[in-house]
Design an enzyme around this catalytic site. Structure first.
Site, short mmCIF file in Angstrom:
data_model
loop_
_atom_site.label_atom_id
_atom_site.label_comp_id
_atom_site.label_asym_id
_atom_site.label_seq_id
_atom_site.Cartn_x
_atom_site.Cartn_y
_atom_site.Cartn_z
N HIS A 105 71.28 29.61 -0.21
CA HIS A 105 70.90 29.40 -1.61
C HIS A 105 70.75 30.71 -2.38
CE1 HIS A 105 70.12 25.12 -0.93
NE2 HIS A 105 70.15 25.03 -2.23
N ASN A 113 72.91 16.19 -3.47
CA ASN A 113 73.74 17.26 -2.90
C ASN A 113 74.26 16.87 -1.52
OD1 ASN A 113 75.06 19.68 -2.93
ND2 ASN A 113 73.22 20.95 -3.04
#
Length: 520
Positions: A373, A342
């Protein structure tokens, strides 16, 4: 028959039934495949040498909004609301403070949508949802706000080299802004890219900046400046196919929640449980490899993502790549894993938080990563565990690694051992991220007697740990880490082309794979 609700189109319900997959997942994959074909068409017929930037912006935006409404229906209006209000804030508030207001609004709006989706509509749903693309849009809005603030308000001498290179020197028009946040190449699964890189691509300045000519020979120069992405796209599509096949054939047979199955915990030996933990988490990764690699291929097919040439003159199409699979699977340290996972989200965390934090940058960055998140308790358990594992791994590495660098045979044995420990520690850390809830997460950790937590605490208590000037524990993950094969040419390629740098916060991205966006 696959049964699933969707907020988007039901046109593909027969296909969903045929392949036994939820309709929203089918919509996502089909839309991404459509975006891939549209990208080829976009590069072929709307190349910057053939049409104006205005047309390219309009087409990229309209296609992106169409895909968003097809996948998410009227929920896609959230994308426009979040982007539109943020743009108004940029215009009205002024460059001195608008980055702070944009940050609070964009992240706050995302959080409200995540809370609504999780606790009102469908807790635990793993298929695609409208908050996934909003996470990418949030990254783009906040990144751009800070880049405009840097370019129009702060003095150049106060900026870091990367901030100076990314700084935006004029306010984007509404069309440029919406095109950047909602274009068809990244609306569904990203990845994040810098505003300057995107505008350079649209205006056709990508190759010009990446590969200057020699002695004024325009023909030769353009041939080198406009490389074909076919080889890169083909390679990435092959990775997608392989990842999808592995996911469809292996993942369902090795569920992560079997790690907390009562009979399995009571009867399986410790070596069996350790092996299954690693294999089950390994089997969970290919679907994310598929989503991220396909997103990268779409951008490349449109001509976006060129990073220059390597030492052999081969074109590199990894400007906005989000992961490096081989390095991930062969990682011998947390640092190596995090540097290759990521990547764009780790860069975002570094740029908007870690570099700008006035105190406790590590804590602030972890907090931002957790909020971004989502709201599942399992996410926060993973982040807390990840902090401990990362610092303990750094302490072990700094205290012992230098004893095992020679001879090569000893280093090879050390690498094998650290690979095993790293893979198990990562798997142990991310289980709550997959299980989502508190009870199953604590069931798993208690079945392991919290052994790695205890080991991590003992390591930090017993081993000397260096302190930074700010009084914080240093970590390898706080240091700039060059991506493989990076060289001086990278600085001239694009604004994302400087060596990939992950802060300690980026270990949260080991599990940054939610649904089909950059998170699980």
């Amino acid at each position: 028959m696959a049964t699933s609700s969707t907020t988007g189109s039901t046109l593909l319900q027969p296909l969903s039934n045929a392949v036994q997959l939820p309709i929203d997942q089918v919509n996502f994959v089909v839309c991404q495949l459509f975006a891939l074909l549209a990208a080829v068409w976009f590069r072929t017929y709307l190349h910057s040498s053939k049409t104006s930037s205005f047309i390219r912006h309009v087409v990229a935006t309209l296609l992106g909004l169409y895909l968003a409404f097809f996948c998410f229906g009227w929920y896609a209006l959230h994308f426009l609301v979040q982007s539109g209000v943020s743009y108004c804030i940029m215009i009205i508030i002024g460059v001195e403070s608008m980055h702070k207001y944009c940050f609070v609004f964009a992240l706050g709006y995302l959080t409200v949508c995540q809370v609504t989706r999780v606790y009102i509509f469908d807790y635990g749903q793993y298929s695609a949802d409208f908050s996934g693309p909003m996470m990418i849009i949030t990254q783009k809005i906040t990144s751009l706000a800070y880049e405009i603030h840097d370019g129009l308000f702060r003095k150049d001498e106060d900026l870091t080299p990367s901030q100076r290179g990314l700084a935006v020197r004029r306010m984007p028009s509404l069309l440029e802004y919406v095109s950047y946040t909602c274009n068809f190449m990244g609306i569904l699964a990203g990845p994040l890219c810098s505003y300057k890189d995107y505008i350079s691509f649209i205006e056709g300045r990508t190759y010009h900046g990446a590969q200057p000519g020699h002695e004024g020979k325009e023909a030769v120069r353009w041939e080198r400046m406009d490389p074909s992405p076919k080889a890169a796209v083909t390679q990435k599509l092959l990775v997608c196919v392989l990842s999808l096949l592995v996911h469809l054939t292996v993942c369902s047979a090795l569920p992560v929640d079997y790690n907390i199955d009562e009979q399995f915990r009571a009867t399986a030996s410790w070596p069996t449980r350790v092996a299954y933990l690693y294999i089950s988490l390994l089997a969970a990764r290919p679907k994310y490899y598929f989503a991220w690699t396909l997103a990268d291929a779409i951008n490349n097919a449109a001509g976006f993502g060129f990073r220059g040439y390597d030492g052999n003159g081969v074109a590199r199409w990894d400007l906005i790549s989000n992961l490096r699979i081989r390095q991930i699977e062969m990682s011998t340290s947390f640092k190596m894993f995090l540097d290759n996972w990521n990547i764009q989200t780790a860069l975002w965390l570094k740029r908007v938080c870690y570099e700008r934090a006035s105190f406790s940058p590590t804590v602030q960055t972890f907090f931002l990563s957790a909020i971004w998140h989502g709201v599942y308790p399992g996410y926060y358990l993973t982040f807390l565990t990840g902090v401990l594992m990362t610092l303990a791994a750094r302490a072990m590495r700094s205290n012992f690694r230098h004893y095992f660098t020679d001879p090569p045979q000893l280093k090879f044995c050390y690498d094998i051992l650290t690979w095993m420990v790293t893979q198990i520690a990562i798997s142990y850390t991310v289980v709550p991220f997959v299980l989502l809830s508190v009870k199953p997460s604590f069931t798993f950790y208690s079945s392991w007697y919290f052994c790695l937590h205890i080991c991590g605490i003992l390591v930090l208590l017993l081993l000397p740990v260096k302190k930074s000037r700010r009084g914080e524990t240093t970590s390898e993950n706080l240091e700039p880490s060059p991506s493989p094969k990076s060289d001086k040419r990278d600085s001239s390629v694009g604004q994302n082309s400087f060596p990939t740098t992950n802060s300690i916060s980026s270990q949260s991205q080991e599990v940054g794979l939610r649904h089909c966006s950059p998170q699980p």
